[in-house]
Scaffold this active site. Structure first.
Site, short mmCIF file in Angstrom:
data_model
loop_
_atom_site.label_atom_id
_atom_site.label_comp_id
_atom_site.label_asym_id
_atom_site.label_seq_id
_atom_site.Cartn_x
_atom_site.Cartn_y
_atom_site.Cartn_z
N GLY A 63 -11.49 4.11 3.80
CA GLY A 63 -12.83 3.50 3.87
C GLY A 63 -13.47 3.58 5.25
O GLY A 63 -14.70 3.57 5.37
N GLU A 72 -3.12 5.76 -8.25
CA GLU A 72 -4.03 6.73 -7.63
C GLU A 72 -4.08 7.99 -8.47
O GLU A 72 -3.05 8.54 -8.87
CB GLU A 72 -3.58 7.07 -6.20
N THR A 84 -8.21 2.44 10.00
CA THR A 84 -8.47 3.09 11.29
C THR A 84 -9.48 2.30 12.14
O THR A 84 -9.26 2.07 13.34
CB THR A 84 -8.99 4.52 11.04
N HIS A 120 -9.66 4.62 -0.72
CA HIS A 120 -8.79 4.68 0.47
C HIS A 120 -9.56 5.45 1.54
O HIS A 120 -10.45 6.23 1.24
CB HIS A 120 -7.48 5.41 0.14
N ASP A 123 1.85 5.12 -5.52
CA ASP A 123 1.14 6.37 -5.23
C ASP A 123 1.93 7.55 -5.80
O ASP A 123 2.85 8.06 -5.17
CB ASP A 123 0.95 6.51 -3.72
N ASN A 140 -10.31 0.28 1.31
CA ASN A 140 -9.22 0.14 2.27
C ASN A 140 -9.74 0.51 3.65
O ASN A 140 -10.29 1.61 3.83
CB ASN A 140 -8.06 1.07 1.92
N ASP A 162 0.85 -1.19 0.00
CA ASP A 162 0.00 0.00 0.00
C ASP A 162 0.89 1.25 0.00
O ASP A 162 1.85 1.32 0.78
CB ASP A 162 -0.88 -0.04 1.26
N HIS A 163 0.60 2.20 -0.87
CA HIS A 163 1.36 3.45 -0.94
C HIS A 163 2.88 3.24 -1.09
O HIS A 163 3.66 3.70 -0.25
CB HIS A 163 1.09 4.34 0.27
N HIS A 201 -8.19 9.82 4.50
CA HIS A 201 -7.50 8.83 5.35
C HIS A 201 -7.68 9.15 6.84
O HIS A 201 -7.79 10.32 7.22
CB HIS A 201 -5.99 8.85 5.08
ZN LIG Z 1 -4.32 5.20 1.29
#
Ligand SMILES: [Zn+2]
Length: 275
Positions: free
Chosen positions: A204, A134, A228, A202, A104, A225, A82-83, A174
């Site tokens: 989500g 992205e 958190t 992202h 990204d 995604n 990711d990223h 995010h």
């Molecule tokens: Zn992200």
């Protein structure tokens, strides 16, 4: 062995009207609970190693952990970077056994984002794995502001890079701890009118559950995604475990108590993305 690529799980999702959870991993305890949750829900899962995770545990170790879980799993598992911010980082993830690379380039001008993403797509496809890009910029709660995805730029980005999945900025942010955000559905419709690439949200955790479910079923959004929300479940469970016995110092016995609550939270996430 159920290790698969991102394309392997997103194309069926696109066709059949559901979405797959891209669950943000920070360590062994959460990634193991996510796979157990996916097995209990009988659905695929995307294990994601983002920058925070990689700062704590080296990529080659994470690749082995993801692949070990995938080999034992009864459902499809994607090992996803990711990223990734550089070619070298993506290349290292490929060598470490990841089956999907997110590059990204969203902070860069469009022409550079397209050029650099294309290089990662070519590297990924040469090795038979997937690439997510992205377009537009998804901001951070309490940090950088978002820049909404322009539908025309999204279509150009998809066509010129050949990405397998495209992260878009449509009101998502995010690190949101509440679910009051809500996404810009007309903008999503405008984007998918111009390209059929599976779309990714992202941030989500900030999207209301009912809207996640609606979008999973009725739009080309095929991946949410979620970080958190699951980190909060983990943190609460660990705090309870620590506080329940001040004498206890063995971390394995403390961390063991996070398994059931994190698995339950992940099951709820995954269930709500089903069609
Ligand atoms: Zn992200």
């Amino acid at each position: 062995m159920t290790l698969v690529t991102l394309k392997d799980v997103l194309q069926p999702a696109l066709r059949d009207g559901y979405a797959v959870g891209g669950l943000v991993c920070l360590g062994w305890e959460d990634m193991r609970a996510y796979v157990a949750a996916a097995e209990a829900e009988n659905c695929p899962v995307i294990l994601q190693a983002g920058p925070g995770c990689r700062a704590h545990t080296p990529l080659p170790v994470l690749g082995k952990m993801f692949r070990h879980l995938a080999e034992e799993a009864t459902v499809p598992v994607v090992a996803h970077l990711d990223h990734g911010y550089t070619y070298d980082e993506c290349s290292e993830a490929l060598d470490a056994g990841f089956t999907s690379l997110m590059f990204d380039g969203s902070r860069k001008p469009l022409v550079d984002n397209i050029k650099e993403t294309l290089q990662i797509v070519e590297m990924a496809h040469r090795s038979g794995i997937s690439c997510e890009g992205e377009i537009g910029f998804v901001g951070y709660s309490g940090g950088e502001e978002s820049a909404g995805t322009d539908p025309g730029e999204a279509a150009q980005f998809a066509a010129e890079t050949g990405v397998d999945a495209m992260a878009i900025s449509v009101g998502n942010v995010h690190l949101q701890q509440d679910k009051e955000g809500g996404l810009d559905e007309p903008r999503i419709a405008a984007i998918q009118a111009m390209t059929s690439v599976p779309l990714v949200i992202h941030g989500g955790s900030g999207v209301p559950i009912a809207q996640r479910n609606h979008l999973a079923k009725n739009t080309n959004i095929c991946k949410f995604n979620i970080g958190t929300e699951l980190r909060m479940a983990f943190g609460a469970a660990m705090r309870d475990a620590v506080n329940s016995d001040p004498e206890r110092f063995d971390r394995v016995s403390i961390l063991k108590e996070t398994h059931d609550p994190v698995m339950a939270a992940a099951r709820t996430v995954l269930r709500n993305l089903k069609g």
